[in-house]
Design a protein around this motif. Structure first.
Motif, PDB file in Angstrom:
ATOM      1  N   VAL A 170       5.217   7.091  -1.845  1.00  0.00           N
ATOM      2  CA  VAL A 170       5.646   7.113  -3.077  1.00  0.00           C
ATOM      3  C   VAL A 170       6.219   5.583  -4.196  1.00  0.00           C
ATOM      4  O   VAL A 170       7.945   5.376  -3.518  1.00  0.00           O
ATOM      5  N   LEU A 171       5.708   4.492  -5.472  1.00  0.00           N
ATOM      6  CA  LEU A 171       5.838   4.109  -5.398  1.00  0.00           C
ATOM      7  C   LEU A 171       5.755   4.241  -6.620  1.00  0.00           C
ATOM      8  O   LEU A 171       5.335   4.281  -7.461  1.00  0.00           O
ATOM      9  N   ILE A 172       7.001   4.146  -7.810  1.00  0.00           N
ATOM     10  CA  ILE A 172       7.548   4.056  -9.392  1.00  0.00           C
ATOM     11  C   ILE A 172       7.355   3.358  -9.844  1.00  0.00           C
ATOM     12  O   ILE A 172       8.758   2.347  -8.731  1.00  0.00           O
ATOM     13  N   LEU A 173       6.439   2.407 -10.338  1.00  0.00           N
ATOM     14  CA  LEU A 173       6.536   1.276 -11.022  1.00  0.00           C
ATOM     15  C   LEU A 173       7.350   1.034 -12.999  1.00  0.00           C
ATOM     16  O   LEU A 173       7.040   2.116 -13.362  1.00  0.00           O
ATOM     17  N   GLU A 174       8.435   1.445 -13.149  1.00  0.00           N
ATOM     18  CA  GLU A 174       9.270   0.966 -14.555  1.00  0.00           C
ATOM     19  C   GLU A 174       9.489  -0.042 -14.557  1.00  0.00           C
ATOM     20  O   GLU A 174      10.655  -1.252 -13.926  1.00  0.00           O
ATOM     21  N   LYS A 175       9.199  -0.589 -15.881  1.00  0.00           N
ATOM     22  CA  LYS A 175       8.872  -1.644 -16.618  1.00  0.00           C
ATOM     23  C   LYS A 175      10.367  -2.147 -17.346  1.00  0.00           C
ATOM     24  O   LYS A 175      10.704  -3.522 -17.181  1.00  0.00           O
ATOM     25  N   MET A 176      11.121  -1.184 -17.681  1.00  0.00           N
ATOM     26  CA  MET A 176      12.421  -1.220 -18.379  1.00  0.00           C
ATOM     27  C   MET A 176      13.563  -1.667 -16.796  1.00  0.00           C
ATOM     28  O   MET A 176      13.332  -0.926 -15.737  1.00  0.00           O
ATOM     29  N   PRO A 177      14.327  -1.980 -17.315  1.00  0.00           N
ATOM     30  CA  PRO A 177      15.706  -2.397 -16.128  1.00  0.00           C
ATOM     31  C   PRO A 177      16.151  -1.209 -15.815  1.00  0.00           C
ATOM     32  O   PRO A 177      17.190  -1.135 -14.575  1.00  0.00           O
ATOM     33  N   THR A 178      16.618   0.211 -16.625  1.00  0.00           N
ATOM     34  CA  THR A 178      16.475   0.826 -16.199  1.00  0.00           C
ATOM     35  C   THR A 178      15.637   2.101 -15.539  1.00  0.00           C
ATOM     36  O   THR A 178      15.009   2.571 -16.539  1.00  0.00           O
ATOM     37  N   VAL A 179      16.214   3.093 -15.522  1.00  0.00           N
ATOM     38  CA  VAL A 179      14.969   4.419 -15.316  1.00  0.00           C
ATOM     39  C   VAL A 179      15.202   5.493 -16.373  1.00  0.00           C
ATOM     40  O   VAL A 179      16.324   5.439 -16.816  1.00  0.00           O
ATOM     41  N   GLY A 180      13.919   6.211 -16.774  1.00  0.00           N
ATOM     42  CA  GLY A 180      14.069   7.453 -17.408  1.00  0.00           C
ATOM     43  C   GLY A 180      13.347   7.719 -18.793  1.00  0.00           C
ATOM     44  O   GLY A 180      13.014   8.421 -19.354  1.00  0.00           O
ATOM     45  N   GLU A 228       0.710  -1.297   0.097  1.00  0.00           N
ATOM     46  CA  GLU A 228       0.191   0.105   0.114  1.00  0.00           C
ATOM     47  C   GLU A 228       0.383   1.335  -0.027  1.00  0.00           C
ATOM     48  O   GLU A 228       1.658   1.647   0.430  1.00  0.00           O
ATOM     49  N   TYR A 229       0.556   2.039  -0.661  1.00  0.00           N
ATOM     50  CA  TYR A 229       1.546   3.711  -1.154  1.00  0.00           C
ATOM     51  C   TYR A 229      -0.078   4.660  -0.861  1.00  0.00           C
ATOM     52  O   TYR A 229      -1.100   4.753  -1.370  1.00  0.00           O
ATOM     53  N   ASP A 230       0.251   5.585  -1.184  1.00  0.00           N
ATOM     54  CA  ASP A 230      -0.394   6.961  -1.198  1.00  0.00           C
ATOM     55  C   ASP A 230      -0.246   6.943  -2.899  1.00  0.00           C
ATOM     56  O   ASP A 230      -1.669   7.469  -3.587  1.00  0.00           O
ATOM     57  N   VAL A 231       1.105   7.033  -3.186  1.00  0.00           N
ATOM     58  CA  VAL A 231       0.210   7.741  -5.160  1.00  0.00           C
ATOM     59  C   VAL A 231       1.630   6.355  -5.304  1.00  0.00           C
ATOM     60  O   VAL A 231       2.549   5.989  -5.061  1.00  0.00           O
ATOM     61  N   VAL A 232       0.930   6.331  -6.716  1.00  0.00           N
ATOM     62  CA  VAL A 232       2.042   4.605  -7.656  1.00  0.00           C
ATOM     63  C   VAL A 232       1.807   6.115  -8.584  1.00  0.00           C
ATOM     64  O   VAL A 232       0.727   6.405  -9.537  1.00  0.00           O
ATOM     65  N   ILE A 233       3.264   5.258  -8.948  1.00  0.00           N
ATOM     66  CA  ILE A 233       3.270   6.539 -10.700  1.00  0.00           C
ATOM     67  C   ILE A 233       3.562   5.142 -12.185  1.00  0.00           C
ATOM     68  O   ILE A 233       4.478   4.279 -10.960  1.00  0.00           O
ATOM     69  N   ILE A 234       3.018   4.888 -13.012  1.00  0.00           N
ATOM     70  CA  ILE A 234       3.436   3.923 -13.638  1.00  0.00           C
ATOM     71  C   ILE A 234       5.111   5.071 -14.719  1.00  0.00           C
ATOM     72  O   ILE A 234       3.970   5.622 -15.483  1.00  0.00           O
ATOM     73  N   GLY A 235       6.057   5.016 -14.599  1.00  0.00           N
ATOM     74  CA  GLY A 235       7.302   4.727 -15.421  1.00  0.00           C
ATOM     75  C   GLY A 235       7.976   6.728 -14.841  1.00  0.00           C
ATOM     76  O   GLY A 235       7.314   6.816 -14.197  1.00  0.00           O
ATOM     77  N   SER A 236       9.124   6.600 -15.383  1.00  0.00           N
ATOM     78  CA  SER A 236       9.866   6.859 -14.424  1.00  0.00           C
ATOM     79  C   SER A 236      11.356   7.618 -15.342  1.00  0.00           C
ATOM     80  O   SER A 236      12.049   8.475 -15.301  1.00  0.00           O
ATOM     81  N   GLY A 237      10.242   8.607 -16.946  1.00  0.00           N
ATOM     82  CA  GLY A 237      10.698   9.569 -17.085  1.00  0.00           C
ATOM     83  C   GLY A 237      10.538  10.656 -15.855  1.00  0.00           C
ATOM     84  O   GLY A 237      10.202  11.098 -15.252  1.00  0.00           O
TER      85      GLY A 237
END
Length: 538
Positions: free
Chosen positions: A89-99, A63-72
């Protein structure tokens, strides 16, 4: 809106692949099949799929307050504002690196009416910025969103500078399609100049977590239609050979996460989604090259449409007119061709040695002009500049293209003409005419703005030349948002509770085609605004 036979873009029967492998062969049956697929993607997904009912989730894994899809840009800006306010806050990034694409883009950023402009006496306004964007966007941009960017852009610049982002001091770039210099130049030369310091700042916040190889799968909705969480997969491994990461790739372990305040979509565009992009524009066939990273697919957008998000202008796909046909993807030549040759030099048809466009026009205007010259026989135009221009721009823009051999260096214009097969005297006459236009500050052929050349022409050896061909770069459409970055429902015409979006996954800001450096400020600003909204929530 789907492409139809009355669309003016359909009248140009030209190849879209700079390697010449995809001559347009879509017949009526193919077109109707693809058009039907696009219609299904836009209008039928709601019937086929409407998210996961919260009542079916026995217990959330986290459980998080905010979930973000993508790390750009948009995702990190949102995480910064929400995280600095104490939100979990949780950022979910499908690729192996951020950005994502943000890390590899050019990184320069528009900001109308900024302090550097004021110090240099450059007169700009919110109204002029909007007018410039509307011109290249063919008037179908959403002025309210452009106005929001203009109103908040200086706050956005402060946010990234506070993170440690560095711009070239006291410099404003005069980007193509803009009426005045209004763009900051990032010192790093790429979008990594934001992503690295923003990422470092986020790592200092114990309440912010970034998960890579974590692929969003679906929205979780309560009985009132509010987005209250998402399903995703841990340990996901993207496979670009599958072309669609949502249909065939089943890697990873399923998990659920609750989002108490809401979910932010910052998943970028779909320039690498072979099926979805061709459904929007059948001319963009599988072999059409793109500047984007492999993970630029439509999965998140499709799921948002499935829960009723209003689609906006999905069929408008932008080509970047600064690419080199001899290198794959974005390559290393874009900044050189853009800032040396098209900002300050000239571009000629290699068959005639003549200019054929305003090199400082917007991206759509230039891409259309380039495609007409390229035709069906790969007649790639030649972009040209001289030594004085090279010394006036960022030296890093020249180094790699020279090493890779995409940019060629010559002692004389005659040698340049011979190397590229350009009629020698025609080129010499055209360069002399162009230089005269620069001196007189009056382009009688194409009415290009030459004021900011500041006397730089193409007269000082050595001379540089490079082949040019557009590649698909930005998907203009996406979900509809309002000034608060809230996603709008196609059913209620009101915000979908708990759902926000910013950057390329959202449509309307840029219309049919965007001006360079506006995507960066768009993503950062609406990401920032979404984060501010989350910060205010209880």
């Amino acid at each position: 809106m789907l492409i139809g036979s009355n669309d003016p873009r359909f009248q140009n029967k030209i190849p879209l692949n700079p390697f010449g492998e995809n001559k347009m062969s879509t017949n009526r049956r193919d077109f109707l099949k693809l058009a039907g697929a696009a219609a299904a993607a836009i209008t039928s997904t709601a019937a086929a799929h409407a998210g996961v009912p919260a009542s079916s989730v026995a217990k959330f894994d986290d459980e998080y307050d905010v979930v973000i899809i993508g790390s750009g840009f948009a995702g990190m800006a949102c995480a910064l504002k929400a995280g600095q306010a104490g939100k979990k806050v949780l950022i979910l990034e499908k690729m192996p690196t951020v950005g994502g694409n943000s890390a590899i883009c050019g990184g320069n950023v528009a900001c109308p009416v900024n302090p550097v402009q004021a110090a240099q006496g450059i007169k700009d306004s919110k109204e002029l910025f909007i007018a410039d964007c509307l011109k290249d966007g063919l008037g179908i941009n959403y002025p309210n969103l452009l106005g929001t960017i203009a109103d908040r852009c200086n706050d956005t610049i402060k946010m990234v500078v506070d993170c440690g982002c560095e711009f070239v001091p006291n410099k404003m770039l005069f980007e193509a399609g803009h009426s005045v210099p209004r763009s900051y130049e990032i010192k790093a030369g790429t979008g990594s100049g934001y992503i690295i310091p923003m990422h470092n700042e986020l790592k200092k916040l114990p309440n912010v977590k970034i998960m890579t190889r974590a692929k969003f799968d679906d929205f979780i909705l309560d009985e009132n239609g509010r987005v209250v969480g998402v399903t995703y997969r841990k340990g996901y491994r993207f496979d670009s050979k599958l072309q669609s990461d949502d249909i065939e790739n089943k890697s990873g372990r399923p998990a659920t996460v609750k989002a108490k305040n809401g979910v932010m979509l910052a998943a970028g565009g779909f320039s690498r989604d072979i099926f979805f992009r061709q459904a929007q524009d059948p001319r963009v066939v599988p072999t059409t090259d793109s500047t984007n990273q492999p993970g630029a697919t439509a999965g998140v957008l499709i799921k948002a449409l499935g829960i009723g998000a209003q689609p906006v202008q999905l069929c408008w796909l932008q080509f970047l007119p600064y690419c080199n046909p001899r290198e794959k993807g974005f390559g290393v030549s874009v900044n050189f061709t853009n800032h040396a040759c098209m900002d300050l030099g000239l571009v000629v048809d290699r068959k005639t040695g003549k200019r054929f466009m305003d090199e400082h026009a917007g991206r759509k205007i230039k891409s259309d002009a380039l495609f007409k010259v390229i035709g069906t026989d790969e007649n790639y135009p030649i972009a040209i500049c001289d030594d004085a221009i090279v010394k006036a721009i960022n030296p890093s823009f020249v180094k790699l293209p020279l090493e890779m051999g995409t940019v060629k260096k010559f002692d004389t214009l005659e040698q340049l003409a011979d190397a590229f097969g350009i009629p020698k005297q025609a080129l010499l006459d055209e360069v002399a005419k162009f230089n005269g236009y620069v001196k007189a500050n009056d382009d009688k052929d194409f009415h290009r703005i030459l004021t900011f050349n500041k006397g730089l022409d193409v007269s000082k050896a050595p001379f540089y030349g490079i082949e040019v061909s557009p590649k698909i770069h930005h998907t203009m459409g996406g979900v509809m948002i309002n000034e608060n970055a809230e996603v709008i429902s196609a059913n209620t015409h009101k915000p979908i509770p708990g759902l926000y979006a910013g950057g390329e996954v959202a449509g309307g800001v840029h219309g049919a085609s965007r001006l360079g450096t506006v995507a960066v400020i768009d993503a950062l600003t609406f990401g920032m605004i979404a984060g501010e909204n989350f910060a205010k929530m209880q």
